[in-house]
Design a protein around this motif. Structure first.
Motif, PDB file in Angstrom:
ATOM      1  N   THR A   1    -103.549 -10.313  94.453  1.00 11.34           N
ATOM      2  CA  THR A   1    -103.262 -11.091  93.249  1.00 11.34           C
ATOM      3  C   THR A   1    -103.277 -10.242  91.990  1.00 11.34           C
ATOM      4  OG1 THR A   1    -105.606 -11.670  93.088  1.00 11.34           O
ATOM      5  CG2 THR A   1    -104.140 -13.210  94.237  1.00 11.34           C
ATOM      6  N   GLY A   2    -103.911  -9.076  92.037  1.00 10.47           N
ATOM      7  CA  GLY A   2    -103.787  -8.239  90.851  1.00 10.47           C
ATOM      8  C   GLY A   2    -104.878  -7.223  90.637  1.00 10.47           C
ATOM      9  N   LYS A   3    -104.540  -6.268  89.769  1.00  7.76           N
ATOM     10  CA  LYS A   3    -105.427  -5.290  89.160  1.00  7.76           C
ATOM     11  C   LYS A   3    -106.357  -4.593  90.142  1.00  7.76           C
ATOM     12  CE  LYS A   3    -105.287  -6.443  84.326  1.00  7.76           C
ATOM     13  NZ  LYS A   3    -106.040  -6.635  83.083  1.00  7.76           N
ATOM     14  N   VAL A   4    -105.754  -3.813  91.004  1.00  4.75           N
ATOM     15  CA  VAL A   4    -106.514  -2.873  91.817  1.00  4.75           C
ATOM     16  C   VAL A   4    -106.500  -1.537  91.099  1.00  4.75           C
ATOM     17  CG1 VAL A   4    -106.588  -1.609  94.000  1.00  4.75           C
ATOM     18  CG2 VAL A   4    -106.050  -4.053  93.983  1.00  4.75           C
ATOM     19  N   GLY A   5    -107.655  -0.900  91.001  1.00  4.32           N
ATOM     20  CA  GLY A   5    -107.737   0.422  90.396  1.00  4.32           C
ATOM     21  C   GLY A   5    -108.299   1.431  91.380  1.00  4.32           C
ATOM     22  N   LEU A   6    -107.654   2.588  91.483  1.00  3.04           N
ATOM     23  CA  LEU A   6    -108.110   3.676  92.351  1.00  3.04           C
ATOM     24  C   LEU A   6    -108.211   4.912  91.479  1.00  3.04           C
ATOM     25  CD1 LEU A   6    -105.674   2.929  95.318  1.00  3.04           C
ATOM     26  CD2 LEU A   6    -108.048   2.170  95.106  1.00  3.04           C
ATOM     27  N   HIS A   7    -109.438   5.418  91.261  1.00  7.14           N
ATOM     28  CA  HIS A   7    -109.625   6.436  90.245  1.00  7.14           C
ATOM     29  C   HIS A   7    -110.643   7.496  90.677  1.00  7.14           C
ATOM     30  CE1 HIS A   7    -107.591   3.622  87.551  1.00  7.14           C
ATOM     31  NE2 HIS A   7    -108.484   2.704  87.867  1.00  7.14           N
ATOM     32  N   ASP A   8    -110.287   8.752  90.471  1.00 14.96           N
ATOM     33  CA  ASP A   8    -111.245   9.856  90.400  1.00 14.96           C
ATOM     34  C   ASP A   8    -111.983  10.140  91.699  1.00 14.96           C
ATOM     35  OD1 ASP A   8    -110.588  10.030  87.650  1.00 14.96           O
ATOM     36  OD2 ASP A   8    -112.076   8.502  87.167  1.00 14.96           O
ATOM     37  N   PHE A   9    -111.259  10.155  92.793  1.00 13.55           N
ATOM     38  CA  PHE A   9    -111.828  10.648  94.042  1.00 13.55           C
ATOM     39  C   PHE A   9    -110.716  11.282  94.867  1.00 13.55           C
ATOM     40  CE2 PHE A   9    -110.814   6.183  94.696  1.00 13.55           C
ATOM     41  CZ  PHE A   9    -110.293   6.074  95.977  1.00 13.55           C
ATOM     42  N   ALA A  10    -111.074  11.961  95.909  1.00 12.47           N
ATOM     43  CA  ALA A  10    -110.104  12.616  96.789  1.00 12.47           C
ATOM     44  C   ALA A  10    -109.999  11.840  98.090  1.00 12.47           C
ATOM     45  CB  ALA A  10    -110.519  14.062  97.064  1.00 12.47           C
ATOM     46  N   VAL A  11    -108.779  11.763  98.612  1.00  8.03           N
ATOM     47  CA  VAL A  11    -108.557  11.275  99.971  1.00  8.03           C
ATOM     48  C   VAL A  11    -107.823  12.383 100.713  1.00  8.03           C
ATOM     49  CG1 VAL A  11    -107.414   9.591 101.431  1.00  8.03           C
ATOM     50  CG2 VAL A  11    -108.527   8.845  99.315  1.00  8.03           C
ATOM     51  N   ILE A  12    -108.481  12.959 101.682  1.00 10.09           N
ATOM     52  CA  ILE A  12    -107.944  14.091 102.436  1.00 10.09           C
ATOM     53  C   ILE A  12    -107.859  13.677 103.900  1.00 10.09           C
ATOM     54  CG2 ILE A  12    -108.272  16.505 103.084  1.00 10.09           C
ATOM     55  CD1 ILE A  12    -109.830  16.880 100.476  1.00 10.09           C
ATOM     56  N   GLY A  13    -106.640  13.723 104.427  1.00  8.73           N
ATOM     57  CA  GLY A  13    -106.408  13.233 105.779  1.00  8.73           C
ATOM     58  C   GLY A  13    -106.405  14.327 106.821  1.00  8.73           C
ATOM     59  N   GLU A  14    -106.012  13.920 108.018  1.00  9.78           N
ATOM     60  CA  GLU A  14    -105.921  14.830 109.165  1.00  9.78           C
ATOM     61  C   GLU A  14    -104.545  14.730 109.805  1.00  9.78           C
ATOM     62  OE1 GLU A  14    -107.968  17.159 110.597  1.00  9.78           O
ATOM     63  OE2 GLU A  14    -109.122  16.968 108.741  1.00  9.78           O
ATOM     64  N   VAL A  15    -103.514  14.504 108.985  1.00  7.48           N
ATOM     65  CA  VAL A  15    -102.162  14.356 109.511  1.00  7.48           C
ATOM     66  C   VAL A  15    -101.576  15.737 109.757  1.00  7.48           C
ATOM     67  CG1 VAL A  15     -99.853  13.483 109.061  1.00  7.48           C
ATOM     68  CG2 VAL A  15    -101.861  12.165 108.319  1.00  7.48           C
ATOM     69  N   THR A  16    -101.257  16.016 110.993  1.00  8.64           N
ATOM     70  CA  THR A  16    -100.724  17.324 111.363  1.00  8.64           C
ATOM     71  C   THR A  16     -99.269  17.267 111.805  1.00  8.64           C
ATOM     72  OG1 THR A  16    -101.530  17.082 113.629  1.00  8.64           O
ATOM     73  CG2 THR A  16    -102.998  18.155 112.047  1.00  8.64           C
ATOM     74  N   GLU A  17     -98.767  16.072 112.085  1.00  7.67           N
ATOM     75  CA  GLU A  17     -97.371  15.883 112.448  1.00  7.67           C
ATOM     76  C   GLU A  17     -96.846  14.650 111.723  1.00  7.67           C
ATOM     77  OE1 GLU A  17     -95.547  17.919 114.158  1.00  7.67           O
ATOM     78  OE2 GLU A  17     -97.130  19.213 114.950  1.00  7.67           O
ATOM     79  N   ARG A  18     -95.557  14.605 111.532  1.00  7.19           N
ATOM     80  CA  ARG A  18     -94.945  13.445 110.885  1.00  7.19           C
ATOM     81  C   ARG A  18     -94.511  12.438 111.942  1.00  7.19           C
ATOM     82  NH1 ARG A  18     -89.820  13.423 106.645  1.00  7.19           N
ATOM     83  NH2 ARG A  18     -89.206  11.254 106.988  1.00  7.19           N
TER      84      ARG A  18
END
Length: 739
Positions: A281-298
């Motif tokens: 419904t609204g106003k999601v905020g994502l701020h000031d952190f890292a998201v580091i994945g493990e994707v090695t293939e597409r």
């Protein structure tokens, strides 16, 4: 999801041009064009002329001191140097080093590097000769990606990034040395940054650790994050310093702010952070952190993204470090008025960010993207149209497949003040396109504003087309460009091929219309300033070019006979008035515009149009160099005519008209005249009407001598009023010669 974002149509049989081009490259060019950080922290970030304002300074390895081996410049698809910043890097054998002199104070380091496939090692770090206890781990784990379903791709994504907090403050002028340990390491570029202290928990925020999250990164914190999000509805979730492992994606993220202590401190290890198809419904905020994945293939069927789906209206994403994912943000559903700013997107196997339809009022600004495996920033109007959205002030470096910025359809879109560097295979710096990929697709409409962008070493060879793609491409791939496209204040530097390309990438001759290019600086372009390959009309004004490699204009619409491309001179242009004269070959980078063969057929391969045609017997058949194919006009509808655009005014002195030579073509007489024009509008008679006999016994050929007093003409028209052998005009070849 798309399984292929790149252009895959097999196009011409024209010869391919060798990709290597000896272009002059200034050491440390990225830093020179985008003076990243002008002070120690984000509070004093300085605006670059184009591109993102970033809190770090990038220094090219080839401009540093090293006992390693400099590689490049190289523009060959699938090499480490060609995917590197500046198309150059420094290769270190184990024990060799590269040493940087800090341009500004720094306490953190990020390095773009490559190691051989299947290997890993480390870079020892020295500050002023003192070895740090910590080193940079380097690996090929996230590199060497293969996408065989994308036609024309090779093994790519050869580089990766590794970062380190130095644990001390280094001053401007200090020396930072990187020494290869355990493996050969190619160092591309180093980003030096003064990182501020970790941020404090906001008052009233719900900490994920209060819900049981493990900051050591050992335990699974998925449930703790979910509980914190539920508890903090209408407020803030706090991610304190630490590493947090999530084994499943988050959903039902709605009306909540998720905030970290800074992306150097609060790190989430997850390949799928948010995956939600229903619009919040609204106003999601994502701020000031890292998201580091493990994707090695597409794997395009997997939602291996930081955000997959919708954040809801009036949401915001800022201060994020996103790395080792398939896509940073794949946005569907309601994301109205979303703002995405001041983030870093690194080492994605596909797009950095894609607005996949429905985007309204979205602003993507001031972001830094490096080493994406597809379009770094894209808008794709699938299912519904993107509208009133903008990519502003972003820096895109080294997309190793597809474009820096791509606009696929949409209404009233803005691409402004972006800096795009070092595009590689199958893409341009900026693509404004009606390539649909899937249906229902909504083509470009309204006004598309492309303003204030700087493109450096942008454009690439497309192995599917066997010809190059320009730094900035306007592409009527699946449908004609009908929107108003305004391209202003563009700087194009060191393009390995052309500056501006106007094309119908599907090879069907769809028109590019309503395009204006104004106020542009083009410097050191490999081949041509304008690469026109489809019918249409473009107005260019105040385009100033220097160091043009071959010719000013390549004007050869494809397929032959599909129509003409009109380039209107709006005044103020300089440095690109020459025309490439041979549509059967491609200009070579730096190869110049050789004097054409004076005995050549001026009409061969040139655009041809007619008053009418029958079935497959189109006008292009009369200029294809094959006497066995032919143009036939509409039957029983004299008079008829065929017109050939020679590209520029020429002193034509002989016209040869042919019909197919087999005896089955009985003798006939065609009554015709020859007309000429300099501008394609007003025509004068060059040779008056007369009956000419075509006879297979004498080659079915007629030659018309043009008087020596005839002025130069660009457009030749053969006007036919009668044919004794068939109730239509017929020619297998219309050939024009200088003598």
């Amino acid at each position: 999801m798309r399984t292929s974002y790149t252009d895959t149509a097999l196009r011409r049989g024209r010869r391919a041009v060798p990709l290597a081009a000896a272009l002059g490259l200034a050491a440390g060019l990225l830093t020179a064009l985008a003076p990243a950080a002008q002070a120690a922290d984000d509070s004093s970030r300085a605006r670059a002329a184009a591109g993102a304002t970033v809190p770090f300074t990038s220094v090219e390895a080839e401009s540093a001191t090293s006992n390693g081996t400099k590689i490049g410049p190289d523009y060959t698809q699938g090499t480490v140097a060609s995917e590197s910043s500046g198309r150059q890097a420094v290769r270190l054998a184990a024990g060799q080093h590269v040493e940087f002199t800090l341009p500004k104070a720094a306490n953190a380091l990020n390095v773009a590097y490559s190691v051989p496939d299947g290997q890993s090692g480390s870079l020892a770090v020295y500050v002023n000769g003192v070895k740090l206890d910590k080193s940079l781990a380097v690996t090929s784990k996230y590199s060497y990606v293969d996408t065989p379903w994308i036609q024309g791709s090779k093994t790519h994504h050869l580089l990766d990034d590794a970062r380190l907090l130095l644990g001390r403050n280094a001053a401007a002028g200090d020396k930072v040395r990187l020494e290869a340990t355990g493996s050969q390491v190619t160092v591309d570029v180093a980003d030096f940054e003064q990182v501020a202290a970790a941020g404090a928990k906001p008052a009233g925020a719900v900490s994920v650790t209060d819900k049981g999250a493990d900051p050591s990164g050992q335990g699974d914190s998925t449930q703790a994050f979910r509980e914190a999000i539920t508890a903090a509805k209408g407020g803030t979730v706090w991610i304190p310093p630490g590493e947090f492992k999530l084994t499943q994606s988050l959903s039902n993220v709605d009306n909540v702010q998720i905030k970290g202590a800074g992306h150097w401190y609060s790190v989430v290890r997850s390949s799928r952070f948010i995956d939600q198809s229903s619009a919040p419904t609204g106003k999601v905020g994502l701020h000031d952190f890292a998201v580091i994945g493990e994707v090695t293939e597409r794997v395009d069927s997997n939602p291996d993204n930081f955000v997959n789906g919708s954040l809801g209206p009036n949401s915001a994403v800022s201060g994020m470090w996103l790395q080792h994912l398939k896509v940073g943000m794949w946005l569907m559903g309601n994301n109205d008025n979303l703002v995405v700013e001041n983030n870093r997107f690194l080492d994605m196997t596909a797009d950095g960010l894609n607005l996949n339809g429905t985007a309204r009022g979205v602003q993507v600004r001031d972001n830094f993207l490096r080493n994406t495996g597809d379009d770094a920033l894209a808008m794709w109007s699938l299912n519904t149209t993107n509208s009133d959205s903008a990519f502003i002030g972003n820096t895109v470096s080294q997309p190793n497949l597809a474009n820096g910025i791509a606009i696929y359809g949409g209404r009233d879109i803005t691409v402004k003040d972006n800096l795009i560097l070092d595009t590689n295979a199958l893409g341009s710096g900026i693509a404004i396109s009606n390539q649909k990929f899937l249906d229902p697709f909504f083509p470009l409409s309204g006004t598309i504003t492309v303003s204030g962008n700087t493109l450096v070493r942008s454009g690439a060879m497309n192995p599917n087309w066997n010809h190059p793609m320009g730094a900035l491409r306007v592409d009527a791939y699946d449908s004609a460009i009908e929107a108003t496209v305004d391209i202003t204040d563009t700087t194009i530097t060191d393009s390995p091929w052309s500056a501006y390309e106007f094309v119908s990438g599907g090879g069907t001759g769809k028109a590019v219309r309503n395009v204006t290019v104004d106020r542009s600086t083009v410097d050191k372009v490999g081949t041509v300033v304008v690469q026109a390959e489809t019918p249409g009309a473009v107005r260019m004004a105040n385009v100033k070019a220097t160091s043009v490699g071959a010719a000013g204009v390549y004007n050869c619409p494809y397929p032959s006979g599909s129509g003409t491309f009109s380039l209107t001179d709006g005044g103020g242009n300089s440095g690109w008035d020459s025309v490439w004269g041979d549509c059967s070959t491609w200009p070579q980078p730096g190869g110049g515009n050789p004097d054409p063969d004076p005995k050549r057929n001026l009409a061969k391969g040139r655009p041809a149009t007619a008053t009418g045609s029958t079935d497959v017997y189109t006008p292009g058949k009369a200029v294809d160099g094959d006497a066995a194919t032919y143009w036939e006009s509409t039957n029983n509808a004299f008079p008829q005519s065929i017109t050939v655009d020679l590209g520029k005014a020429e002193p034509v002195r002989k016209l040869v008209l042919k019909l197919p030579p087999p005896a089955a073509w009985e003798p006939r007489t065609q009554t015709l005249s020859l007309q000429g024009s300099t501008d394609g509008s007003g025509y004068t008679t060059l040779i008056p009407s007369k009956g000419y006999r075509f006879d297979p016994a004498t080659g079915n050929t007629v030659t018309l001598d043009v008087p020596a007093s005839t002025p130069n003409v660009r457009h030749l028209r053969v006007h036919v009023t009668a044919n004794t052998g068939w109730p239509a005009a017929q020619f297998s070849e219309v050939e024009a010669y200088l003598s």
